[in-house]
Design an enzyme around this catalytic site. Structure first.
Site, PDB file in Angstrom:
ATOM      1  N   HIS A  23     -43.200  70.195  58.495  1.00  0.00           N
ATOM      2  CA  HIS A  23     -44.606  70.483  58.800  1.00  0.00           C
ATOM      3  C   HIS A  23     -44.799  70.600  60.315  1.00  0.00           C
ATOM      4  O   HIS A  23     -43.839  70.524  61.087  1.00  0.00           O
ATOM      5  CB  HIS A  23     -45.519  69.427  58.170  1.00  0.00           C
ATOM      6  CG  HIS A  23     -45.171  68.008  58.550  1.00  0.00           C
ATOM      7  ND1 HIS A  23     -45.189  67.554  59.842  1.00  0.00           N
ATOM      8  CD2 HIS A  23     -44.778  66.948  57.798  1.00  0.00           C
ATOM      9  CE1 HIS A  23     -44.850  66.278  59.878  1.00  0.00           C
ATOM     10  NE2 HIS A  23     -44.581  65.887  58.636  1.00  0.00           N
ATOM     11  N   HIS A  26     -43.310  67.984  62.686  1.00  0.00           N
ATOM     12  CA  HIS A  26     -41.882  68.176  62.964  1.00  0.00           C
ATOM     13  C   HIS A  26     -41.695  69.282  63.992  1.00  0.00           C
ATOM     14  O   HIS A  26     -40.858  69.185  64.889  1.00  0.00           O
ATOM     15  CB  HIS A  26     -41.128  68.549  61.684  1.00  0.00           C
ATOM     16  CG  HIS A  26     -41.180  67.503  60.619  1.00  0.00           C
ATOM     17  ND1 HIS A  26     -41.525  67.774  59.319  1.00  0.00           N
ATOM     18  CD2 HIS A  26     -40.958  66.166  60.669  1.00  0.00           C
ATOM     19  CE1 HIS A  26     -41.491  66.662  58.613  1.00  0.00           C
ATOM     20  NE2 HIS A  26     -41.158  65.668  59.402  1.00  0.00           N
ATOM     21  N   CYS A 129     -42.973  49.625  50.242  1.00  0.00           N
ATOM     22  CA  CYS A 129     -43.507  50.986  50.087  1.00  0.00           C
ATOM     23  C   CYS A 129     -42.346  51.971  50.089  1.00  0.00           C
ATOM     24  O   CYS A 129     -41.614  52.057  51.073  1.00  0.00           O
ATOM     25  CB  CYS A 129     -44.496  51.345  51.194  1.00  0.00           C
ATOM     26  SG  CYS A 129     -44.950  53.107  51.126  1.00  0.00           S
ATOM     27  N   CYS A 132     -42.531  54.771  52.855  1.00  0.00           N
ATOM     28  CA  CYS A 132     -42.140  54.337  54.203  1.00  0.00           C
ATOM     29  C   CYS A 132     -40.710  53.823  54.224  1.00  0.00           C
ATOM     30  O   CYS A 132     -40.133  53.668  55.290  1.00  0.00           O
ATOM     31  CB  CYS A 132     -43.006  53.197  54.714  1.00  0.00           C
ATOM     32  SG  CYS A 132     -44.726  53.552  54.893  1.00  0.00           S
ATOM     33  N   CYS A 146     -50.236  50.467  50.544  1.00  0.00           N
ATOM     34  CA  CYS A 146     -49.500  50.626  51.793  1.00  0.00           C
ATOM     35  C   CYS A 146     -50.468  50.946  52.947  1.00  0.00           C
ATOM     36  O   CYS A 146     -51.372  51.766  52.781  1.00  0.00           O
ATOM     37  CB  CYS A 146     -48.498  51.767  51.620  1.00  0.00           C
ATOM     38  SG  CYS A 146     -47.799  52.325  53.172  1.00  0.00           S
ATOM     39  N   HIS A 149     -49.760  54.721  53.654  1.00  0.00           N
ATOM     40  CA  HIS A 149     -50.025  55.628  52.530  1.00  0.00           C
ATOM     41  C   HIS A 149     -51.067  54.994  51.610  1.00  0.00           C
ATOM     42  O   HIS A 149     -50.699  54.286  50.658  1.00  0.00           O
ATOM     43  CB  HIS A 149     -48.742  55.909  51.736  1.00  0.00           C
ATOM     44  CG  HIS A 149     -47.658  56.522  52.565  1.00  0.00           C
ATOM     45  ND1 HIS A 149     -46.691  55.783  53.209  1.00  0.00           N
ATOM     46  CD2 HIS A 149     -47.423  57.811  52.886  1.00  0.00           C
ATOM     47  CE1 HIS A 149     -45.894  56.595  53.876  1.00  0.00           C
ATOM     48  NE2 HIS A 149     -46.307  57.834  53.706  1.00  0.00           N
ATOM     49  N   LYS A 301     -56.566  63.481  58.820  1.00  0.00           N
ATOM     50  CA  LYS A 301     -55.145  63.643  58.544  1.00  0.00           C
ATOM     51  C   LYS A 301     -54.889  64.980  57.852  1.00  0.00           C
ATOM     52  O   LYS A 301     -55.657  65.394  56.987  1.00  0.00           O
ATOM     53  CB  LYS A 301     -54.713  62.496  57.624  1.00  0.00           C
ATOM     54  CG  LYS A 301     -53.233  62.261  57.560  1.00  0.00           C
ATOM     55  CD  LYS A 301     -52.979  61.029  56.702  1.00  0.00           C
ATOM     56  CE  LYS A 301     -51.684  61.106  55.991  1.00  0.00           C
ATOM     57  NZ  LYS A 301     -50.464  60.856  56.359  1.00  0.00           N
ATOM     58  N   LYS A 304     -51.684  68.327  52.219  1.00  0.00           N
ATOM     59  CA  LYS A 304     -51.728  69.477  51.315  1.00  0.00           C
ATOM     60  C   LYS A 304     -52.878  69.336  50.326  1.00  0.00           C
ATOM     61  O   LYS A 304     -53.586  70.291  50.040  1.00  0.00           O
ATOM     62  CB  LYS A 304     -50.403  69.602  50.572  1.00  0.00           C
ATOM     63  CG  LYS A 304     -49.349  70.194  51.458  1.00  0.00           C
ATOM     64  CD  LYS A 304     -48.199  70.772  50.659  1.00  0.00           C
ATOM     65  CE  LYS A 304     -47.110  71.214  51.627  1.00  0.00           C
ATOM     66  NZ  LYS A 304     -45.880  70.452  51.506  1.00  0.00           N
TER      67      LYS A 304
HETATM   68  N1  MSP Z   1     -36.532  59.905  58.861  1.00  0.00           N
HETATM   69  C1  MSP Z   1     -37.391  59.180  59.722  1.00  0.00           C
HETATM   70  C2  MSP Z   1     -36.880  59.199  61.154  1.00  0.00           C
HETATM   71  C3  MSP Z   1     -35.510  58.586  61.333  1.00  0.00           C
HETATM   72  S1  MSP Z   1     -35.018  58.652  63.000  1.00  0.00           S
HETATM   73  C4  MSP Z   1     -33.633  57.745  63.036  1.00  0.00           C
HETATM   74  C5  MSP Z   1     -38.809  59.785  59.700  1.00  0.00           C
HETATM   75  N2  MSP Z   1     -38.921  61.041  59.240  1.00  0.00           N
HETATM   76  S2  MSP Z   1     -40.312  61.825  59.111  1.00  0.00           S
HETATM   77  O1  MSP Z   1     -39.988  63.108  58.573  1.00  0.00           O
HETATM   78  O2  MSP Z   1     -41.265  61.047  58.410  1.00  0.00           O
HETATM   79  O3  MSP Z   1     -40.858  61.992  60.573  1.00  0.00           O
HETATM   80  C6  MSP Z   1     -40.106  62.686  61.551  1.00  0.00           C
HETATM   81  C7  MSP Z   1     -40.877  62.748  62.856  1.00  0.00           C
HETATM   82  O4  MSP Z   1     -42.073  63.512  62.668  1.00  0.00           O
HETATM   83  C8  MSP Z   1     -41.309  61.365  63.359  1.00  0.00           C
HETATM   84  O5  MSP Z   1     -41.130  61.276  64.758  1.00  0.00           O
HETATM   85  C9  MSP Z   1     -42.776  61.328  63.016  1.00  0.00           C
HETATM   86  O6  MSP Z   1     -43.529  60.512  63.869  1.00  0.00           O
HETATM   87  C10 MSP Z   1     -43.141  62.785  63.214  1.00  0.00           C
HETATM   88  N3  MSP Z   1     -44.386  63.123  62.550  1.00  0.00           N
HETATM   89  C11 MSP Z   1     -44.674  62.994  61.214  1.00  0.00           C
HETATM   90  N4  MSP Z   1     -45.963  63.413  61.020  1.00  0.00           N
HETATM   91  C12 MSP Z   1     -46.513  63.792  62.192  1.00  0.00           C
HETATM   92  C13 MSP Z   1     -47.731  64.379  62.583  1.00  0.00           C
HETATM   93  N5  MSP Z   1     -48.712  64.610  61.744  1.00  0.00           N
HETATM   94  N6  MSP Z   1     -47.864  64.728  63.886  1.00  0.00           N
HETATM   95  C14 MSP Z   1     -46.841  64.580  64.798  1.00  0.00           C
HETATM   96  N7  MSP Z   1     -45.691  64.044  64.461  1.00  0.00           N
HETATM   97  C15 MSP Z   1     -45.526  63.527  63.194  1.00  0.00           C
HETATM   98  O7  MSP Z   1     -39.723  59.103  60.109  1.00  0.00           O
END
Ligand code: MSP
Length: 482
Positions: A23, A26, A129, A132, A146, A149, A301, A304
């Site tokens: 998304h 990322h 959770c 998480c 959670c 969530h 937030k 979807k």
């Molecule tokens: N798999 C773990 C990370 C392990 S690192 C050793 C994880 N994955 S995640 O897919 O949930 O999140 C990946 C990154 O995207 C994290 O840095 C998280 O903070 C970031 N984001 C997830 N949602 C976000 C937003 N809505 N906005 C900005 N960044 C966000 O956590």
């Protein structure tokens, strides 16, 4: 040793869970990290930039089940969507780690063994959770749900587990963070962690799951009835990716200069990760940059189910890579949460990219064609020093400065009215145009880490003393979708 390492820079993003497609959050983390990597390369440093995907754990296993797929083929497919996004965003990374890679698994096991003096077997009782992959205390829970969530009930769980002792390292960790030996920034995030560490006695961390509960993980060395807790396995990627424990690359690149993560996973990176490393006798990373979250317009937030989420691919197809890079770097504050809405995005695209930067380059190029026979005489390149600082990851401030300069250039053109001046003093007009081309090239060098292909196009328009009008428009005007 220190000298040998001075000119190198190793940075990482977090590794997203490969349980769903990427998304916008990322995308932002990829873009921020890529901008820093390019900025350090531009300064002549040798950069190693690592990204990857987190592919184990209960959440992944459940997602594969729901998709009716084998876990490995499921993560293969999902991981590929992150590779694809990184490519589409023009992210120039050096390595993509997957936690299902054999060399990663071996390295994670080596890390576990190195921590063994602090690891013991016990029983864990708590509420968990799955989304998480985290146990929460009654204090954290919000009416049994959670805290992250709200739609997910915490599950009661009693399991046999290995634990990592954290308390022996607590005081040392506070000192390392306080003195910036492990630098956490922005300050808000550092203070948040320090106050957590000073007000709580750290409880030992559960670092394994019995296979009766979960099989999808890295096996605990010496006990094939347990797999590692997904976070132990995932955090290890930062060292396994550069060859931990014994490949020569490890000595070359570790410690990392910077980890980039979001605010929700600050504690994993500023408490658990450094303690794992201290326990293993491995040096700590130098710094951790914690970014905020992207929310939908109105600060809600993105989700979807609410119908307010925007996929990065949707934007990329319509507006192009650098437009998305620009918005996320400039308008999501580097030290707080920000908002992304299509309406605002479109307005910014038109004002900042089409009407400002795009139009500036277009009119200077066409006037040079008209009044200078398409030729110019200057020899200025390089990054202007007053736009020089990205150490604190203040992408928004840096771009604001560059846009102020672009505004000034546009104003100078309007004020000097070269189209009138050319009628009376062609030489003076040419001199002005050469100056402006020099300024544009300087700004474009400063812009290169942020908007690499735009900077390259500008360079191609004004190259070797000739204007090339075939490069095409930087940012085409786009009609707003209803
Ligand atoms: N798999 C773990 C990370 C392990 S690192 C050793 C994880 N994955 S995640 O897919 O949930 O999140 C990946 C990154 O995207 C994290 O840095 C998280 O903070 C970031 N984001 C997830 N949602 C976000 C937003 N809505 N906005 C900005 N960044 C966000 O956590």
């Amino acid at each position: 040793m220190a000298n040998q390492k001075q000119n190198k820079y190793y940075l990482t993003t977090s590794i997203p869970y490969a349980n769903a497609k990427p998304h916008l959050g990322h995308a932002m983390e990829f873009i921020q990290a890529d901008t820093l990597a390019r900025w350090h390369r531009q300064r002549g440093e040798e950069v190693y930039f690592q990204i990857g995907t987190d592919e184990h754990g209960q959440k992944l296993f459940e997602a594969a089940e729901q998709a009716g797929a084998e876990p490995l083929s499921f993560v293969n497919e999902m991981s590929e969507t992150f590779v694809q996004l990184a490519g589409d965003l023009n992210v120039d990374y050096d390595a993509f780690v997957r936690t299902t890679d054999a060399h990663h698994k071996k390295g994670a096991q080596a890390l576990w063994q190195a921590c063994e003096k602090d690891i013991y077997k016990g029983t864990y009782t708590g509420t968990y959770c799955v989304a998480c992959e985290l146990f929460y205390t009654a204090k954290d829970a919000v009416e049994g749900m959670c805290p992250v969530h709200p739609n997910r009930a915490l599950e009661d769980l009693e399991i046999e587990s290995y634990f990592l002792k954290l308390a022996p390292y607590q005081e040392k960790l506070i000192e390392l963070i306080e003195t910036d030996a492990y630098k956490i920034f922005p300050a808000l995030r550092k203070n948040e962690i320090l106050s957590f560490l000073k007000n709580n006695q750290l409880e030992d961390l559960s670092v394994s799951r019995p296979k009766t509960q979960l099989v999808w993980g890295v096996e605990v060395p010496g006990d094939n009835s347990h797999v590692m807790y997904v976070w132990f396995d995932a955090l290890a990627n930062y060292i396994t990716g550069v060859g931990y424990p014994d490949e020569p690359n490890f000595a070359k690149w570790w410690p990392a200069d910077l980890h980039i993560v979001g605010k929700d996973i600050n504690r994993f990176h500023s408490v658990y990760w450094p303690i794992m490393l201290m326990s293993a006798g491995v040096e700590l990373p130098k710094a951790l940059y914690v970014h905020g979250f992207i929310n939908a317009a109105g600060g809600v937030k993105m989700s979807k189910s609410l119908g307010n989420s925007v996929s990065p691919e949707e934007i990329l197809q319509r507006y192009g890579t650098d437009a998305l890079r620009y918005y996320l770097l400039r308008y999501i504050p580097h030290d707080a949460d920000g908002e992304f809405g299509l309406e605002r995005f479109h307005a910014v695209y038109t004002a900042d990219l089409v009407n400002n930067l795009g139009n500036l380059v277009q009119r200077v190029a066409s006037m040079t064609t008209k009044y200078c026979d398409g030729k110019f005489e200057i020899a200025v390149t390089g990054t202007p020093s007053h736009l020089d600082d990205l150490e604190d990851a203040a992408f928004d401030d840096a771009l604001q400065k560059i846009w102020k300069e672009l505004d000034a250039l546009n104003e100078a053109i309007d004020k000097n009215e070269p189209w009138k001046l050319a009628k009376t003093d062609l030489q003076a007009t040419q001199k002005l145009l050469y100056e402006w081309i020099g300024d544009i090239l300087k700004l474009s060098a400063a812009l290169a880490p942020f908007l690499p292909s735009t900077a390259e196009k500008i360079h191609n328009i004004f190259t070797d003393g000739r204007v090339d009008m075939h490069v095409g428009m930087l940012f085409p005007r786009i009609e707003k979708e209803d």
